[in-house]
Design an enzyme around this catalytic site. Structure first.
Site, PDB file in Angstrom:
ATOM      1  N   TYR A 194       0.793  -1.229   0.000  1.00 30.00           N
ATOM      2  CA  TYR A 194       0.000   0.000   0.000  1.00 30.00           C
ATOM      3  C   TYR A 194       0.826   1.280   0.000  1.00 30.00           C
ATOM      4  O   TYR A 194       0.324   2.344   0.309  1.00 30.00           O
ATOM      5  CB  TYR A 194      -0.940   0.020   1.217  1.00 30.00           C
ATOM      6  N   LYS A 251       2.175 -14.869   3.959  1.00 33.01           N
ATOM      7  CA  LYS A 251       2.075 -15.713   2.757  1.00 33.01           C
ATOM      8  C   LYS A 251       3.514 -16.058   2.354  1.00 33.01           C
ATOM      9  O   LYS A 251       3.931 -15.863   1.206  1.00 33.01           O
ATOM     10  CB  LYS A 251       1.337 -14.925   1.648  1.00 33.01           C
ATOM     11  N   ASP A 282      -4.579 -17.441   3.413  1.00 33.75           N
ATOM     12  CA  ASP A 282      -5.794 -18.078   2.884  1.00 33.75           C
ATOM     13  C   ASP A 282      -6.407 -19.025   3.919  1.00 33.75           C
ATOM     14  O   ASP A 282      -7.623 -19.060   4.116  1.00 33.75           O
ATOM     15  CB  ASP A 282      -5.538 -18.784   1.542  1.00 33.75           C
ATOM     16  N   ASP A 320      -5.804  -5.191   6.018  1.00 34.20           N
ATOM     17  CA  ASP A 320      -6.930  -4.404   5.515  1.00 34.20           C
ATOM     18  C   ASP A 320      -8.137  -5.325   5.310  1.00 34.20           C
ATOM     19  O   ASP A 320      -9.253  -5.043   5.765  1.00 34.20           O
ATOM     20  CB  ASP A 320      -6.512  -3.749   4.182  1.00 34.20           C
TER      21      ASP A 320
END
Ligand code: NAD
Length: 336
Positions: free
Chosen positions: A123, A174, A207, A231
């Site tokens: 971001y 991740k 996930d 987020d």
């Protein structure tokens, strides 16, 4: 008395900040409000959405409670929320999600606090077009993760766990795919976890985390993650307990903190006395805890829970009540 900068903001901001300051006063909070302007109203009045006097007040007092700000689409002024986070390096975005009485949700017994890194990751806005020989469009974005910033947010999560007698910290990443960026975040987390022997540490791939949050959200306590994942997961967490209208939020740095509602300025209901002040009220309770007025926060929380039991009579229509901003405010004050 603690000086706190109050930015009512735009739209329903004035109505909900009025409600919150009334309730805090009734509960005996020791706060001296310093009212400042920002957002669209400030822009229309002064030509600047973030006036110099507001920045000076924030600089001096370091703690603020902020209502929603309107960011007009295509107006050319940058989000004031983002500007404030950057200016005061408010690197932790903290979002508690706790099951509330009488608020509809298929999930019960949720009580987690999500820490989102607020300054890095994908971001940072480093995007560019790449020229392709065949003129097909091609865009790329860069994610930044540093050891220093990761340490700050992860340590903030562990420190919060210790202070609030929480038992577990879950780090979400991740690292199986983004081996360098979120791999670094995980590596820093594992190192810091060793310093907190009494807190259980767990890491989960994002996930799997999303699935687990829906299957069995009760297993989560304190959660810490990078900007993009945070987020998404923080809104998911709010969704588990009734949505953005009933969850508070804080942005905290080393020497400044801003507490705010996550919903917007709700232009469709301005002036109708139906704006729900609960999200801003819960943010203000986080603020009271931050400035060591914990007992007052607890008293207000209990009064809100009691009010929610008679939701239909006192609460606003967005959560299924038939009341108004005023009836909610009065009922919470009476229950204090
Ligand atoms: P919004 O959150 O203002 O409204 C979405 C819907 O939720 C509307 O129907 C609204 O009436 C309802 N709603 C929101 N807050 C409520 C409350 N407290 N009580 C009862 N109902 C409530 O989102 P939007 O319409 O997409 O955005 C409007 C403006 O707010 C935009 O200018 C946007 O940029 C700004 N915004 C600001 C913030 C912030 O300052 N943190 C966050 C989101 C949006």
């Amino acid at each position: 008395m603690k000086n706190v900068v109050l930015i009512p903001g735009d739209g329903i901001g004035a109505e909900i900040t009025n409600s919150v300051t009334t309730i805090l006063e009734e509960a005996g909070a020791e706060i001296n409000w310093i009212e400042c302007s920002a957002g669209l109203k400030a822009y229309e009045e002064t030509g600047n959405p973030l006036p110099e006097e507001t920045i000076e007040a924030l600089d001096e007092h370091r703690i603020s409670l902020k209502g929603p700000l309107t960011t007009p689409v295509g107006s050319g002024f940058r989000s004031v929320n983002v500007a404030l986070r950057q200016k005061f390096n408010l690197y932790s975005n903290i979002r508690p999600a706790r099951t509330l009485p009488s608020i509809d949700s298929p999930f019960r017994g949720v009580d987690m606090v999500l820490f989102r890194e607020n300054t890095q990751g994908l971001y940072i806005g480093k995007e560019e077009w790449i020229e392709e020989a065949d003129n097909k469009k091609h865009a790329e974005a860069i994610a930044v993760v540093t050891e220093e910033a990761s340490e700050k947010i992860i340590r903030a999560a562990f420190e919060y766990a210790v202070k609030n007698e929480r038992k577990k910290v879950t780090l979400v990443h991740k690292a199986n795919i983004l081996k360098l960026t979120t791999g670094l975040f995980l590596e820093v987390g594992r190192k810091i976890a060793k310093e907190y022997k009494d807190i259980e540490f767990q890491d989960l791939i994002v996930d799997n985390m999303a699935m687990q949050m829906v299957l069995r959200p009760q297993q989560f306590d304190v959660v810490v993650t990078t900007n993009l994942f945070g987020d998404i997961l923080s809104d998911l967490a709010s969704g588990l307990v009734g949505g953005l209208g009933v969850t508070g939020a804080a942005n905290i740095g080393d020497d400044a903190a801003m507490f705010e509602a996550v919903h917007g300025s709700a232009p469709d209901i301005v002036g109708k006395n139906v704006a729900n002040p609960m999200a801003l009220l819960f943010s203000s309770l986080m603020m009271l805890e931050h400035i060591d007025q914990k007992q007052i926060a607890e008293n207000i929380r209990k009064a809100v829970y009691k009010t929610l039991v008679e939701k239909k009579v006192y609460c606003t229509p967005d959560i299924g009540g038939e009341g108004t901003t005023s009836t909610f405010t009065q009922a919470v004050c009476d229950n204090i």
